[in-house]
Design a protein around this motif. Structure first.
Motif, PDB file in Angstrom:
ATOM      1  N   ASN A 198      -4.337   6.458 -13.077  1.00 57.77           N
ATOM      2  CA  ASN A 198      -5.572   5.657 -13.152  1.00 57.77           C
ATOM      3  C   ASN A 198      -5.315   4.211 -12.755  1.00 57.77           C
ATOM      4  O   ASN A 198      -6.087   3.610 -11.995  1.00 57.77           O
ATOM      5  CB  ASN A 198      -6.153   5.717 -14.575  1.00 57.77           C
ATOM      6  CG  ASN A 198      -6.814   7.053 -14.868  1.00 57.77           C
ATOM      7  OD1 ASN A 198      -7.250   7.752 -13.956  1.00 57.77           O
ATOM      8  ND2 ASN A 198      -6.885   7.420 -16.141  1.00 57.77           N
ATOM      9  N   GLU A 211      -7.243  -1.986  -0.936  1.00 59.16           N
ATOM     10  CA  GLU A 211      -7.997  -1.539   0.252  1.00 59.16           C
ATOM     11  C   GLU A 211      -9.088  -2.554   0.613  1.00 59.16           C
ATOM     12  O   GLU A 211      -9.328  -2.819   1.791  1.00 59.16           O
ATOM     13  CB  GLU A 211      -8.608  -0.156   0.007  1.00 59.16           C
ATOM     14  CG  GLU A 211      -7.588   0.975   0.119  1.00 59.16           C
ATOM     15  CD  GLU A 211      -8.143   2.328  -0.289  1.00 59.16           C
ATOM     16  OE1 GLU A 211      -9.216   2.355  -0.943  1.00 59.16           O
ATOM     17  OE2 GLU A 211      -7.517   3.347   0.034  1.00 59.16           O
ATOM     18  N   LYS A 212      -9.743  -3.120  -0.409  1.00 59.35           N
ATOM     19  CA  LYS A 212     -10.766  -4.143  -0.159  1.00 59.35           C
ATOM     20  C   LYS A 212     -10.141  -5.391   0.459  1.00 59.35           C
ATOM     21  O   LYS A 212     -10.710  -6.007   1.363  1.00 59.35           O
ATOM     22  CB  LYS A 212     -11.490  -4.498  -1.464  1.00 59.35           C
ATOM     23  CG  LYS A 212     -12.414  -3.390  -1.966  1.00 59.35           C
ATOM     24  CD  LYS A 212     -13.047  -3.762  -3.286  1.00 59.35           C
ATOM     25  CE  LYS A 212     -13.941  -2.628  -3.802  1.00 59.35           C
ATOM     26  NZ  LYS A 212     -14.487  -2.928  -5.144  1.00 59.35           N
ATOM     27  N   TYR A 255       0.837  -1.206   0.000  1.00 58.31           N
ATOM     28  CA  TYR A 255       0.000   0.000   0.000  1.00 58.31           C
ATOM     29  C   TYR A 255       0.874   1.260   0.000  1.00 58.31           C
ATOM     30  O   TYR A 255       0.610   2.215  -0.747  1.00 58.31           O
ATOM     31  CB  TYR A 255      -0.907  -0.025   1.235  1.00 58.31           C
ATOM     32  CG  TYR A 255      -1.924   1.093   1.285  1.00 58.31           C
ATOM     33  CD1 TYR A 255      -3.150   0.967   0.653  1.00 58.31           C
ATOM     34  CD2 TYR A 255      -1.655   2.285   1.972  1.00 58.31           C
ATOM     35  CE1 TYR A 255      -4.102   1.986   0.690  1.00 58.31           C
ATOM     36  CE2 TYR A 255      -2.595   3.314   2.014  1.00 58.31           C
ATOM     37  CZ  TYR A 255      -3.813   3.152   1.372  1.00 58.31           C
ATOM     38  OH  TYR A 255      -4.729   4.172   1.404  1.00 58.31           O
ATOM     39  N   ASN A 279      -4.571   3.991  -8.969  1.00 55.32           N
ATOM     40  CA  ASN A 279      -5.783   4.195  -8.163  1.00 55.32           C
ATOM     41  C   ASN A 279      -6.655   2.943  -8.139  1.00 55.32           C
ATOM     42  O   ASN A 279      -7.239   2.597  -7.105  1.00 55.32           O
ATOM     43  CB  ASN A 279      -6.585   5.387  -8.691  1.00 55.32           C
ATOM     44  CG  ASN A 279      -6.047   6.713  -8.159  1.00 55.32           C
ATOM     45  OD1 ASN A 279      -5.554   6.766  -7.029  1.00 55.32           O
ATOM     46  ND2 ASN A 279      -6.132   7.764  -8.952  1.00 55.32           N
ATOM     47  N   GLN A 280      -6.747   2.259  -9.298  1.00 58.98           N
ATOM     48  CA  GLN A 280      -7.507   1.003  -9.353  1.00 58.98           C
ATOM     49  C   GLN A 280      -6.851  -0.062  -8.471  1.00 58.98           C
ATOM     50  O   GLN A 280      -7.523  -0.786  -7.731  1.00 58.98           O
ATOM     51  CB  GLN A 280      -7.591   0.508 -10.799  1.00 58.98           C
ATOM     52  CG  GLN A 280      -8.555   1.310 -11.663  1.00 58.98           C
ATOM     53  CD  GLN A 280      -8.545   0.845 -13.113  1.00 58.98           C
ATOM     54  OE1 GLN A 280      -8.017  -0.225 -13.434  1.00 58.98           O
ATOM     55  NE2 GLN A 280      -9.126   1.646 -13.994  1.00 58.98           N
ATOM     56  N   GLU A 281      -5.523  -0.132  -8.553  1.00 58.01           N
ATOM     57  CA  GLU A 281      -4.768  -1.103  -7.754  1.00 58.01           C
ATOM     58  C   GLU A 281      -4.935  -0.799  -6.261  1.00 58.01           C
ATOM     59  O   GLU A 281      -5.096  -1.711  -5.438  1.00 58.01           O
ATOM     60  CB  GLU A 281      -3.279  -1.018  -8.142  1.00 58.01           C
ATOM     61  CG  GLU A 281      -2.484  -2.240  -7.740  1.00 58.01           C
ATOM     62  CD  GLU A 281      -1.057  -2.206  -8.271  1.00 58.01           C
ATOM     63  OE1 GLU A 281      -0.169  -2.685  -7.537  1.00 58.01           O
ATOM     64  OE2 GLU A 281      -0.832  -1.695  -9.382  1.00 58.01           O
ATOM     65  N   LYS A 282      -4.918   0.492  -5.920  1.00 59.55           N
ATOM     66  CA  LYS A 282      -5.080   0.913  -4.529  1.00 59.55           C
ATOM     67  C   LYS A 282      -6.469   0.540  -4.004  1.00 59.55           C
ATOM     68  O   LYS A 282      -6.610   0.044  -2.882  1.00 59.55           O
ATOM     69  CB  LYS A 282      -4.865   2.428  -4.439  1.00 59.55           C
ATOM     70  CG  LYS A 282      -4.970   2.995  -3.025  1.00 59.55           C
ATOM     71  CD  LYS A 282      -4.788   4.508  -3.049  1.00 59.55           C
ATOM     72  CE  LYS A 282      -5.045   5.109  -1.676  1.00 59.55           C
ATOM     73  NZ  LYS A 282      -4.944   6.578  -1.683  1.00 59.55           N
ATOM     74  N   GLU A 283      -7.484   0.750  -4.839  1.00 61.62           N
ATOM     75  CA  GLU A 283      -8.854   0.430  -4.444  1.00 61.62           C
ATOM     76  C   GLU A 283      -9.028  -1.062  -4.177  1.00 61.62           C
ATOM     77  O   GLU A 283      -9.647  -1.474  -3.192  1.00 61.62           O
ATOM     78  CB  GLU A 283      -9.810   0.871  -5.560  1.00 61.62           C
ATOM     79  CG  GLU A 283     -11.277   0.878  -5.155  1.00 61.62           C
ATOM     80  CD  GLU A 283     -12.182   1.367  -6.264  1.00 61.62           C
ATOM     81  OE1 GLU A 283     -13.295   0.835  -6.377  1.00 61.62           O
ATOM     82  OE2 GLU A 283     -11.761   2.260  -7.026  1.00 61.62           O
ATOM     83  N   GLN A 284      -8.459  -1.893  -5.065  1.00 56.66           N
ATOM     84  CA  GLN A 284      -8.530  -3.354  -4.885  1.00 56.66           C
ATOM     85  C   GLN A 284      -7.802  -3.782  -3.610  1.00 56.66           C
ATOM     86  O   GLN A 284      -8.284  -4.625  -2.856  1.00 56.66           O
ATOM     87  CB  GLN A 284      -7.925  -4.061  -6.101  1.00 56.66           C
ATOM     88  CG  GLN A 284      -8.791  -3.961  -7.349  1.00 56.66           C
ATOM     89  CD  GLN A 284      -8.104  -4.558  -8.571  1.00 56.66           C
ATOM     90  OE1 GLN A 284      -6.929  -4.931  -8.526  1.00 56.66           O
ATOM     91  NE2 GLN A 284      -8.824  -4.633  -9.682  1.00 56.66           N
TER      92      GLN A 284
END
Length: 351
Positions: free
Chosen positions: A79, A89-90, A51, A82-87
Motif C-alpha cells: 500500500n 508518476e504525477k 521509479y 503504491n502510494q509512493e509510485k502514484e505520487q
C-alpha cells in the motif's frame, strides 16, 4: 511514459560514457556542451531510477505476502509503495512536459513608469527594488544597463540584467502592466490613486540566436549624464545603437568606457531582436500563446499592489495574498510558485 524514460536513461548513460573519453576531456567546449545536455536530463533520469526501485520493492513485497508471518507487513508495504509510485508518476508527468528552451537563460528586464506621472516612476523604482531583493534571495546577480532618474524619485526607465541559474524560468511571468493603489507622497488630501508601471522580461540572446548585419546599424556616441565615475561628463562614452530595419534603439552609458558601453548595448540589441523573434513565432502558433499565463504584452494588466489593504492580486490566475509588505521586500516565491504550478497544470491538460 516508460518508453520515454528508458530513452532518457539510455541517452544519459551514453553521455556519461562520452564524458569519460580522453578526446572529449581535452576539448573544454565539447565537455561543457555534453555536461549541459546531461544536466538537462538528470531530473528525469533520477526520477526513473527511483521509479525502478519502487517497482523492484513492490515485486519483493508481493513475494513476501506468501509468507504467513510477514504477510500482513507485506500488504502494508505494498500500500505504501503504491502510494509512493502514484505520487512519483504525477511528478514524472510534469518532468516530461516540454521545456521552454529559454528557461535556463539570464534575462534583461525593462521597467517603465507608465500612467500616473511621478507616482508611476516612484512605483517603477519600488518594483526595481523588489526584483533586486528577490534576486539576492535567489543568489542571482543584478547589473544595471541603462537608467533614467526621476526628480521625484524612481525611474521613468530602468533596464538591468539578472544573471544566475534558471532566471528566465521564474521571471518570465513578470512581463505586463503592474498596477499600484496607494496614497502618493504628493497627495495632500489622503486620497488613494491608481498608477501603473510596465515590466518587460526578455531572455538574454547569444550571438547564435540572432544574426545582426553590421551594415544595418547606426552607432552614435554622446556624453554620459548619470553616475559612473570620474570619466562621466568628460568623455563621449555613452553609446546609442539603432537597428535600422526594425528601428530598434538601445542605449548604454553605465560603463566607464565607450567599448564597454558598446558591448552592453549590442547585448541589449540582440536580446530585443530575439524577444521580437520569439513573439512572432508565438503569434504563428496562436493556440500556444492563448494557453500561456498572460500574453507577455506590456499593456496586459497582470497584477495589482493595494497598499491600504496590504494585498497583492495576480489577475491571470486569481491569486491573492495579504502580504504586500513582504512581497515588496522581495518575497515573491509564493506568487511565482503559484504561476509555475498553474502553467504546468495547463500544459498537462493540453498534453
Amino acid at each position: 511514459m516508460i518508453e520515454r524514460l528508458k530513452a532518457i536513461e539510455e541517452k544519459y548513460n551514453e553521455l556519461t560514457t562520452n564524458l569519460s573519453k580522453p578526446e572529449v576531456l581535452s576539448d573544454i567546449k565539447k565537455t561543457l556542451e555534453l555536461s549541459k545536455e546531461q544536466a538537462s536530463l538528470k531530473e528525469a533520469y533520477d526520477a526513473y531510477q527511483k521509479y525502478k526501485k519502487i517497482e523492484s520493492d513492490l515485486e519483493e513485497a508481493k513475494e513476501m505476502t506468501k509468507d504467513k508471518e510477514l504477510g500482513e507487513f507485506a500488504k502494508e508495504e505494498i500500500n505504501r509503495l503504491n502510494q509512493e509510485k502514484e505520487q512519483l508518476e504525477k511528478q514524472i508527468e510534469i518532468i516530461l512536459l516540454p521545456k521552454d528552451p529559454n528557461d535556463g537563460k539570464n534575462v534583461i528586464v525593462e521597467i517603465r513608469g507608465a500612467a500616473g506621472g511621478d507616482e508611476a516612476n516612484i512605483f517603477a523604482g519600488d518594483l526595481y527594488r523588489m526584483y533586486t531583493k528577490y534576486a539576492e534571495k535567489e543568489g542571482w546577480k543584478i547589473e544595471v544597463l541603462s537608467e533614467e532618474h526621476s526628480d521625484a524619485g524612481g525611474y521613468p526607465l530602468v533596464e538591468f540584467m539578472v544573471k544566475g541559474d534558471n532566471v528566465y524560468s521564474k521571471l518570465k511571468y513578470e512581463s505586463g502592466a503592474h498596477r499600484v493603489q496607494r496614497v502618493p507622497v504628493t497627495e495632500t488630501q489622503g486620497r488613494v490613486h491608481t498608477s501603473t508601471a510596465t515590466v518587460l522580461v526578455m531572455p538574454e540572446a547569444e550571438e547564435v540566436d540572432v544574426e545582426i548585419n553590421p551594415a544595418d546599424l547606426r552607432i552614435d556616441v554622446y556624453r554620459s549624464t548619470g553616475a559612473g565615475g570620474q570619466c562621466v561628463n568628460t568623455t563621449d562614452s555613452a553609446v546609442r545603437i539603432t537597428h535600422l530595419p526594425t528601428n530598434t534603439v538601445v542605449t548604454c552609458q553605465n560603463e566607464r568606457s565607450q567599448i564597454q558601453n558598446k558591448e552592453k548595448a549590442m547585448q541589449m540589441l540582440r536580446t530585443r531582436l530575439y524577444e521580437a523573434k520569439l513573439r512572432e513565432q508565438e503569434e504563428k502558433l496562436g493556440s500556444e500563446r492563448r494557453s500561456k499565463i498572460g500574453t507577455g504584452d506590456r499593456s496586459e494588466k497582470i497584477r495589482t499592489y493595494n497598499y491600504p489593504q496590504n494585498r497583492v492580486t495576480d489577475h491571470r490566475i486569481g491569486y491573492t495574498t495579504k502580504n504586500l509588505d513582504r512581497v515588496m521586500e522581495g518575497n515573491l516565491e509564493d506568487i511565482i510558485e503559484a504561476l509555475i504550478t498553474e502553467d504546468q497544470n495547463r500544459k498537462l491538460k493540453e498534453a
